[in-house]
Design an enzyme around this catalytic site. Structure first.
Site, PDB file in Angstrom:
ATOM      1  NE  ARG A  92      -0.302   0.293   4.973  1.00 48.93           N
ATOM      2  CZ  ARG A  92       0.606   1.146   5.425  1.00 48.93           C
ATOM      3  NH1 ARG A  92       0.907   2.224   4.735  1.00 48.93           N
ATOM      4  NH2 ARG A  92       1.220   0.923   6.577  1.00 48.93           N
TER       5      ARG A  92
ATOM      6  CG  ASP B 149       6.180   6.354   7.098  1.00 46.77           C
ATOM      7  OD1 ASP B 149       6.571   5.471   7.878  1.00 46.77           O
ATOM      8  OD2 ASP B 149       6.916   7.283   6.713  1.00 46.77           O
TER       9      ASP B 149
ATOM     10  CB  THR C  32      -0.358   2.431   9.958  1.00 43.22           C
ATOM     11  OG1 THR C  32      -1.435   2.863  10.807  1.00 43.22           O
ATOM     12  CG2 THR C  32      -0.765   1.176   9.217  1.00 43.22           C
TER      13      THR C  32
ATOM     14  CB  ALA D 128      -4.621   5.472   9.174  1.00 46.12           C
TER      15      ALA D 128
ATOM     16  N   GLY E 282      -7.191  -0.025   2.361  1.00 47.97           N
ATOM     17  CA  GLY E 282      -8.352   0.817   2.620  1.00 47.97           C
ATOM     18  C   GLY E 282      -8.163   1.741   3.797  1.00 47.97           C
ATOM     19  CG  PHE E 283     -11.322   3.348   6.090  1.00 50.38           C
ATOM     20  CD1 PHE E 283     -11.880   3.202   7.354  1.00 50.38           C
ATOM     21  CD2 PHE E 283     -12.163   3.240   4.991  1.00 50.38           C
ATOM     22  CE1 PHE E 283     -13.226   2.948   7.531  1.00 50.38           C
ATOM     23  CE2 PHE E 283     -13.525   2.990   5.146  1.00 50.38           C
ATOM     24  CZ  PHE E 283     -14.054   2.844   6.416  1.00 50.38           C
ATOM     25  CB  ALA E 284      -7.113   1.367  10.150  1.00 52.02           C
TER      26      ALA E 284
ATOM     27  CB  CYS F  84       0.705   8.051   9.123  1.00 51.55           C
ATOM     28  SG  CYS F  84      -0.708   6.929   9.312  1.00 51.55           S
TER      29      CYS F  84
END
Length: 218
Positions: free
Chosen positions: A76, A79, A81, A143, A156-158, A174
């Site tokens: 992805r 940075d 995460t 994120a 995707g997202f968290a 990040c």
């Protein structure tokens, strides 16, 4: 309106889920499956994006393992995460073709999904100039990191729901220094379940992406 298959996976380790994403991405590229949304939480893991810098991981690999963290490199963007229990992770495997081929808009729509989720609990969230993700003032609650191949998405997202925020202390989240992280329960001071957050995520994602969500097994 496109059909969106919604799969709830529960708490799962990172490695096998990453492989599942790649399989689903390939299947979507070949037109074998519909747009798919995976909802889950991970066991504690530090993930390294394509732009990850070694100095943003503050402990050695051995020290991280001793504390129960796995470490995985990913394809992805972004940075370093953290993912772990209490954090809702949402992996859309969707085709951006033929009329949604705008990567920046796609990322902003993921952020918008989380902004609207926060609003469901009376929280005002937004963006910070020059930084991705979703923020409440200077505290990051969600994120974003994506990978797109042949215009089909993965990652995707968290979104932090009941996440143990001290787990972020082992990294520079990040790659951003001087900013905090937060969670839904921390901001609201109320009990929120991951299931409630999942329902909000599905509803808001479907709204933003103009999709018709259909639950499928696993």
């Amino acid at each position: 309106m496109r059909t969106l298959h919604v799969r709830r996976l529960g708490r799962v380790p990172y490695g096998p889920t990453h492989e599942l994403q790649k399989e689903l991405q390939g299947a979507r590229q070949r037109g074998e499956i519909a747009d798919t949304l995976l909802l889950l939480e991970h066991e504690p893991v530090i993930t390294l994006g394509r732009a990850a810098k070694a100095e943003h991981v503050l402990l050695s690999a051995d020290s991280l393992r001793a504390r129960g963290f796995e470490v995985h490199e990913t394809g992805r963007g972004g940075d370093v995460t953290y993912h772990g229990p209490g954090q809702l992770v949402v992996y859309p495997i969707i085709d951006l073709g033929p009329d949604r081929r705008d990567v920046r808009k796609y990322v902003r729509n993921l952020e918008e999904t989380m902004i609207r989720m926060c609003a469901d609990w009376g929280l005002v969230a937004g963006r910070v100039e020059g930084m991705n993700g979703t923020w409440i003032e200077d505290r990051k609650i969600g994120a974003v990191g994506v990978r797109i191949s042949r215009w089909v998405t993965m990652h995707g997202f968290a979104f932090n729901v009941t996440t143990n925020l001290s787990h972020f202390d082992v990294i520079v989240p990040c790659g951003i220094r001087g900013k905090g992280v937060t969670s839904l329960v921390h901001e609201t001071g109320t009990d929120v379940t991951l299931a409630e957050a999942e329902e909000a995520a599905v509803r808001r994602f479907a709204e933003v992406f103009e999709a018709d969500p259909v639950r499928v097994n696993g």
